[in-house]
Enzyme design. Structure first.
Site, PDB file in Angstrom:
ATOM      1  N   HIS A 114       0.841  -1.207   0.000  1.00  0.00           N
ATOM      2  CA  HIS A 114       0.000   0.000   0.000  1.00  0.00           C
ATOM      3  C   HIS A 114       0.872   1.252   0.000  1.00  0.00           C
ATOM      4  CE1 HIS A 114      -2.924  -2.859   2.026  1.00  0.00           C
ATOM      5  NE2 HIS A 114      -3.642  -2.390   1.033  1.00  0.00           N
ATOM      6  N   ASP A 147      -3.317  -7.637  -8.037  1.00  0.00           N
ATOM      7  CA  ASP A 147      -4.723  -7.835  -8.404  1.00  0.00           C
ATOM      8  C   ASP A 147      -4.915  -7.369  -9.850  1.00  0.00           C
ATOM      9  OD1 ASP A 147      -5.868  -8.714  -5.781  1.00  0.00           O
ATOM     10  OD2 ASP A 147      -4.973  -6.827  -5.162  1.00  0.00           O
ATOM     11  N   ARG A 185      -3.220 -10.552   3.669  1.00  0.00           N
ATOM     12  CA  ARG A 185      -3.450 -11.942   4.080  1.00  0.00           C
ATOM     13  C   ARG A 185      -2.171 -12.607   4.591  1.00  0.00           C
ATOM     14  NH1 ARG A 185      -7.391 -11.471  -0.042  1.00  0.00           N
ATOM     15  NH2 ARG A 185      -9.426 -12.056   0.759  1.00  0.00           N
TER      16      ARG A 185
HETATM   17  O1  PAF Z   1      -7.865  -4.318  -3.737  1.00  0.00           O
HETATM   18  C1  PAF Z   1      -8.509  -4.045  -2.703  1.00  0.00           C
HETATM   19  O2  PAF Z   1      -7.964  -3.910  -1.615  1.00  0.00           O
HETATM   20  C2  PAF Z   1     -10.018  -3.915  -2.797  1.00  0.00           C
HETATM   21  O3  PAF Z   1     -10.554  -4.793  -3.721  1.00  0.00           O
HETATM   22  C3  PAF Z   1     -10.470  -2.474  -3.075  1.00  0.00           C
HETATM   23  C4  PAF Z   1     -10.024  -2.003  -4.443  1.00  0.00           C
HETATM   24  C5  PAF Z   1      -9.957  -1.546  -1.994  1.00  0.00           C
HETATM   25  C6  PAF Z   1     -12.020  -2.402  -3.066  1.00  0.00           C
HETATM   26  O4  PAF Z   1     -12.531  -2.783  -1.829  1.00  0.00           O
END
Ligand code: PAF
Length: 279
Positions: free
Chosen positions: A37, A150, A187
């Protein structure tokens, strides 16, 4: 850093920012923040006047109740990390605030959601689109940042932006890997020390398959990866799919695409982990 807990608070702050002609960069998250993040926060901070983040574990994107309940939560630490990384506005709503007790909309993404995560997790991407489309509208962001772990989610969100006829720019960001190669994920916190020690094999096996790609056909790359995972009783391979990076449709030969991506989902110690490899 402004902490908004209601949609009205968020909208009044971002409307003011837009009136001043400033650019907004948004990083949607589900909290339990980690270095992956942080790499998105740094981009959003550097490339925009105002950096907005959201922290919300979105119930409608979980098709497994246990996975939702076990999702790690660490709001206090998350807010500190955001503050340290120059966040201007963070949105931390409840599910009631986001959905207002209304039934979520149904989003469809055709073939993009018939494979991999969409196939394994019914309704997942419609759930993602529900929250992300709301965040895009409420923040009026100019850019939104998402991690390439993702990868399918990014393709879905780009399609959602097309369906919304929005001009927001979707910025895909490289996967942040721990020193041993494991892709950063909230996770990972749920892995036992023994499982955490074996988890880097996911990236290691994919890298090995990449190094041999010139000598192997698509089906041989697939068999190689599947056989490598069989050597470790700790893993249960859910899928390994080689697909075109734009259409996400599986390929049978290397000639079918100049942008082949390997998508993987594995279970380890009761935790489902995903990763990708570009070929
Ligand atoms: O990737 C994620 O953490 C989630 O799918 C998101 C984009 C924050 C939507 O809840």
């Amino acid at each position: 850093m402004e902490i908004c807990r209601t949609v009205d608070e968020l909208k009044s702050l971002t409307e003011q920012v837009k009136r001043e002609g400033k650019k907004i960069g948004l990083v949607p998250t589900m909290g339990a923040l980690h270095n992956g993040h942080v790499s998105l926060f740094k981009r959003a901070r550097a490339e925009n006047d105002i950096f907005v983040a959201s922290v919300f574990v979105n119930p409608v994107q979980f098709n497994n109740k246990e996975d939702f309940e076990k999702y790690p939560k660490s709001e206090k630490e998350d807010l500190l990390i955001l503050e340290r990384n120059g966040c201007d506005i963070v949105f931390v709503p409840t599910a009631e605030e986001v959905y207002n007790n209304e039934t979520p909309e149904h989003w469809s993404f055709g073939k993009l959601e018939e494979v991999m995560e969409g196939k394994q997790r019914a309704g997942h991407f419609s759930g993602v689109a529900n929250i992300v489309s709301r965040l895009f509208k409420w923040t009026q962001a100019d850019r939104a940042y998402f991690g390439e772990k993702d990868y399918q989610q990014i393709a879905i969100i780009k399609d959602m932006v097309r369906q919304m006829q929005s001009s927001i720019e979707i910025v895909p960001c490289p996967i942040y890997r721990e020193e041993d190669g494991l892709a950063a994920s909230s996770r990972n916190k749920r892995l036992s020390p023994q499982a955490r020690a074996v988890a880097p094999k996911i990236h290691e096996i994919l890298t090995k398959s990449f190094q041999q790609k010139e000598f192997l056909s698509i089906s041989q790359i697939k068999s190689f990866v599947e056989n490598e995972f069989k050597k470790y009783k700790e893993f249960e391979l859910e899928y390994f799919v080689l697909a075109d990076g734009d259409t996400l449709q599986p390929v049978k030969t290397k000639e079918e695409s100049s942008n082949i991506i390997g998508f993987i989902a594995v279970w380890l110690d009761g935790v489902r982990l995903i990763d990708i490899q570009k070929y």
